[in-house]
Design an enzyme around this catalytic site. Structure first.
Site, PDB file in Angstrom:
ATOM      1  N   SER A 137      -6.997   4.063   2.465  1.00 41.86           N
ATOM      2  CA  SER A 137      -6.870   4.502   3.859  1.00 41.86           C
ATOM      3  C   SER A 137      -6.274   3.439   4.776  1.00 41.86           C
ATOM      4  CB  SER A 137      -8.238   4.939   4.380  1.00 41.86           C
ATOM      5  OG  SER A 137      -9.210   3.951   4.119  1.00 41.86           O
ATOM      6  N   GLU A 138      -5.565   2.469   4.202  1.00 44.24           N
ATOM      7  CA  GLU A 138      -5.012   1.382   5.015  1.00 44.24           C
ATOM      8  C   GLU A 138      -4.095   1.882   6.125  1.00 44.24           C
ATOM      9  OE1 GLU A 138      -6.188  -0.627   1.172  1.00 44.24           O
ATOM     10  OE2 GLU A 138      -5.405   1.321   1.800  1.00 44.24           O
ATOM     11  N   VAL A 139      -3.262   2.903   5.838  1.00 48.47           N
ATOM     12  CA  VAL A 139      -2.311   3.357   6.863  1.00 48.47           C
ATOM     13  C   VAL A 139      -3.022   3.874   8.106  1.00 48.47           C
ATOM     14  CG1 VAL A 139      -0.441   3.861   5.250  1.00 48.47           C
ATOM     15  CG2 VAL A 139      -2.119   5.652   5.777  1.00 48.47           C
TER      16      VAL A 139
END
Length: 262
Positions: A137-139
């Site tokens: 879920s970095e983005v």
């Protein structure tokens, strides 16, 4: 063998070493101290001729929630040199896990997110409980999964990796097994038995053959992972310096934002 604060390391008489993430109260997040201690533990296992196989595991309900967002937020406000140092530390740890000349089995008793998925992807075999969930879920935090990307792509392929990295969506254990992130799933009360059967097979192999086979697999996979550490560390350092990352990470920590994968 244990001189650490964030992890534990032990070895039994069969030669099975265990590296245990030991911060259950913090969902086994990764920060500079934890990453450095993992690197030190891997060096000990590598140098220990009696250690035949390594099991990477964790305490608590969550395998690893990934990078410590308080640490990440601090890095967004630091110099580029500091961000690059931190990113290089993480990239180096993943490379050392990937290149450990002994089989590595991940025992995943709970969910893994972000850098936690990166840890799994640098292991040889991943066995997870059937209720585990996974996400990159970095983005959603204004970041890119830079240092873990070579291992994700090598493990599940470019198409599946792009989908998970770009959407940040949650993946259930069954889907994680379908795309190759996980090799086997089991109810949590059967997880140790499943891991034990894998270890029994691994312990039948010769140590030198294991090392040679791992090296061969790396050479046939995504080329130049070692040479990518600098590139990926630079990419992460750049994203940590962005206004997007600072505002989104701060928003999550103060409740203004929401991360699907905690």
């Amino acid at each position: 063998m244990n001189d650490f604060e964030t992890i534990r390391i032990e070895r039994d008489e069969r030669g099975v070493a265990r590296l245990i993430l030991a911060r259950a109260e913090r969902r086994n997040v990764l920060d500079a101290q934890c990453i450095l201690e993992i690197r030190q533990a891997l060096a000990k296992v590598k140098a220990d001729d009696a250690a035949r196989v390594l099991v990477l595991m964790a305490e608590g309900d969550c395998f690893s929630a990934g990078a410590d967002l308080h640490w990440m937020l601090q890095l967004t406000r630091s110099t580029h040199a500091d961000r690059l140092t931190a990113a290089t530390l993480l990239a180096g740890m993943l490379l050392e896990l990937d290149t450990l000349p002994k089989p590595v089995v991940a025992r995943v008793q709970g969910s893994a997110f972000g850098g936690g998925v990166g840890l799994l992807s640098a292991c040889d075999i991943v066995i997870a409980c059937d209720t585990a969930q996974f996400a990159l879920s970095e983005v959603r935090l204004g970041l890119a999964p830079a240092t873990i990307a070579p291992y994700i792509v090598a493990r599940i392929g470019s198409a599946a990796a792009r989908r998970l990295m770009l959407t940040g969506r949650l993946v259930a254990a069954a889907e994680a097994m379908r795309i190759g992130l996980v090799q086997a799933i089991a109810p949590v009360d059967e997880l140790d038995g499943c891991v034990g059967r894998e270890l029994a097979d691994l312990l039948k192999g010769a140590p030198g053959a294991h090392a040679a086979t791992k090296a061969l697999c790396r050479s046939l996979g995504v080329a130049g992972r070692a040479s990518l550490t600098g590139l990926t560390a630079e990419a992460l350092a750049d994203r940590l310096g962005s206004e997007e990352a600072q505002s989104r990470i701060a928003g999550f920590l103060t409740g203004r934002g929401r991360r699907e994968a905690p």
